[in-house]
Design a protein around this motif. Sequence first.
Motif, PDB file in Angstrom:
ATOM      1  N   VAL A 465      64.550  90.399  61.807  1.00 22.55           N
ATOM      2  CA  VAL A 465      64.396  91.034  60.396  1.00 22.55           C
ATOM      3  C   VAL A 465      65.621  90.999  59.579  1.00 22.55           C
ATOM      4  CG1 VAL A 465      63.947  93.045  59.392  1.00 22.55           C
ATOM      5  CG2 VAL A 465      62.309  92.651  61.374  1.00 22.55           C
ATOM      6  N   ALA A 466      66.836  91.500  60.380  1.00 19.35           N
ATOM      7  CA  ALA A 466      68.411  91.435  59.890  1.00 19.35           C
ATOM      8  C   ALA A 466      68.491  90.171  59.583  1.00 19.35           C
ATOM      9  CB  ALA A 466      69.042  91.974  60.798  1.00 19.35           C
ATOM     10  N   GLU A 476      74.580  96.256  60.153  1.00 19.79           N
ATOM     11  CA  GLU A 476      73.305  95.953  60.753  1.00 19.79           C
ATOM     12  C   GLU A 476      73.379  95.730  62.379  1.00 19.79           C
ATOM     13  OE1 GLU A 476      70.450  93.456  57.727  1.00 19.79           O
ATOM     14  OE2 GLU A 476      72.123  92.376  58.580  1.00 19.79           O
ATOM     15  N   ALA A 538      64.106  97.560  60.383  1.00 19.74           N
ATOM     16  CA  ALA A 538      64.654  96.949  59.217  1.00 19.74           C
ATOM     17  C   ALA A 538      65.753  98.239  58.554  1.00 19.74           C
ATOM     18  CB  ALA A 538      63.408  96.605  58.376  1.00 19.74           C
ATOM     19  N   GLU A 548      64.966  91.130  53.472  1.00 15.81           N
ATOM     20  CA  GLU A 548      64.114  91.640  54.648  1.00 15.81           C
ATOM     21  C   GLU A 548      62.809  92.352  54.237  1.00 15.81           C
ATOM     22  OE1 GLU A 548      68.068  93.652  56.837  1.00 15.81           O
ATOM     23  OE2 GLU A 548      67.247  94.756  55.069  1.00 15.81           O
TER      24      GLU A 548
END
Length: 723
Positions: A465-466, A476, A538, A548
């Motif tokens: 996701v990142a 993150e 997320a 994202e």
Amino acid sequence: MRAQPAPSRPLNSRPSTTRPTSTQAVAPPPPRPDRPARGHGWVPPGRGVVVAGTTLPGGLLYFGTGMPDAAGVGIEPALIDPALPVDLRNPDWPGESMGYWPSYADISPRARGAYLAWLAGGRANPNAYIGYVFLYFYGLERRLLTEVPDLDDASAEFAALVSEVRRLLDIYRGNRSFRGYAEGLLDAVALLDPTVRYDRAAPPVGEWSHELPVDLKVGLAQLAVEGRPVPADWALSWYGHHPDSYLRTPAVRCANEFLELFTKRYRAKYGDGMVVKPNKPRLSVGYYAASRGFYGHVTLENTKLPDVGKLTGPITKLRDIVEGVTSDLDAYSRYLGRNPDGAGSPAAIALLPEGVTHKPSPETEALWSWAAQSIDSDGRGVTSAQELISRWPTKTGKLAKSDAVAVAQLLENRGLGIEPDVRFGGSTPTPTSSVVLFRRADHVVSAPGAEYAAALAIINLGMLVAAADGTVSEPERRALRELAIDDLDLSEDERLRLDAHAALVLTKPPTPAVLRRRLESLPTSRKATVGQLLATIAAADGQVTPDEIRTLERLFTTLGLDPADVYGTLHAAATSTDELTSARIPGTPRSGRTIPAPPTSPTTTLTLDPDRLARTRAESVRVAAELAEIFAEGDPAPPPPPPPETATVGGLDPAHAQLFHRLVERDSWSRSEFDALAAEAGLLPDGALDVLNDAAYDRTDEPLCEGSDPIEIDQDIVKDMLG
């Protein structure tokens, strides 16, 4: 020369026959060599006698007339009677006139001539007729068994006699009969040997025998009487010589390593050693005499020492240690069996169990040095897997799964780790992939703990996701570490490994397609839970970028979820008490959109109370743990087995082929699971393992199954066996 002896007649070390009196014995000084002796007796070492004009130097003979044998029935066979005729002109060198079980008094003058010539010539002619050697041996045997035990100071003569028997054995051991009697005598008289002590090296383990060596029995008895612990080498010798025990191949092929590991584990359990209590039976030994003067069996007894060799309890205790050491050295032993000159190679050193040392080869040292130099100041370093493979002894230019395990074990020996590590769910490095080398914690963990799989799944999903916006920012990474590492019950070594795994993922971030393939097998009821976990990850850094959100929308679609639910799921899954606003996190230059606040919220700030935060994180961890196997980065599972009617593997019968195809469905099985599969196929587990590994060796020179619990299946070998 030797056939069936006369019926045996028991005789103690101090025979029931009458001992020679002082008038019968030859007392120092010995007879002058220029005239025959009166009476009879023993000629001590270094003295000479003359018979028929021939000087016999060196002593160690019975000389004279009328001396009874040990049983008191006839004339001593070894007695050289100077009154008997000797033919020195026509000696019987081949012994053609010799009868069976000879006596000097009964043999022909020609045979006496040959015998005396052999004695005078140094008693060393390797081509001499063995009957003459036996006739001389009879005297040594008689002296050791019946007279030396009663001497006040027997040490010097005992040593001389034993030395002489050993000298003869070195020359005439090629004669099986003589070798058997000589070795038997040496073993028996060890009961009387004053130099046999437990403070010297234990008797080495040789071929299997039906009873313990006498010197081993003596040392063990001395230890018991003195209340001293049994040293490790004596304990292993005891076990190795015991007729009810068996040392398998690793103990023989890797004798030094076996002794080292056995010693460490024996001392870990018993300190300086087991203390054995004396038992009641006295130590005795039987010997079947070569000379007919004994009429068979002789029994020696040492009334001061117990026969602790008869105890079975210590053997049972030692068996547990021996079998454990054998099992742990099995892989190393099999490698040396295939590579006799590879003891110090990287692959061999990697297979040595903890606690065993061996001098590494220059190639092994070079690999360790390269790995250490590849690690940066932050404790990690990314490098090409090809660099590693080029330093590993492989003939194919690639690593098999067993090689990947060995690489990890070798690095572990020097406090280093590698990602991916197949022992932790990683894939086998390929020439085109990257690896991360890292320094380990003080306490090294060689297998994943209960929560490691959940943390790994969170890291993998989080990176997916990142990385949707093309980068993974430091905030993150910190947020992912907090969610996946800091809040879980992980060891320091596991935390370092997860940091290394995150660095590895950054070298080639996963694509949504990877996750889509993983999600296809999920039941519908689980897909909503996965969506919540993705949203939680997320939002873990407090900000969600447009990229994202688009990634989440695509993943929701893949999951069969409504992409419009992404916003609501993000709101529900928010796990930070920080403000989730459009303001940038300090140090983060990217722009993003805020997670929308609930309609009832008067502000743009979303906060969670600590209890809700804990519940949300706990739920995320639980879901990750449940999905860990789906998201694992390990080698892909092998294809399903063919239908039973076509499920054949070269060299295997149908039952073993059935078991083979069940086993290859997974990379690892617990021992209980394997036993159940073997039972389904109607096979005994241990025998089935041997058959499967033998079939694999025939095709690949490598085993299919490794380890005892769990049992690991080498998928590279599977491919070769199916090819």
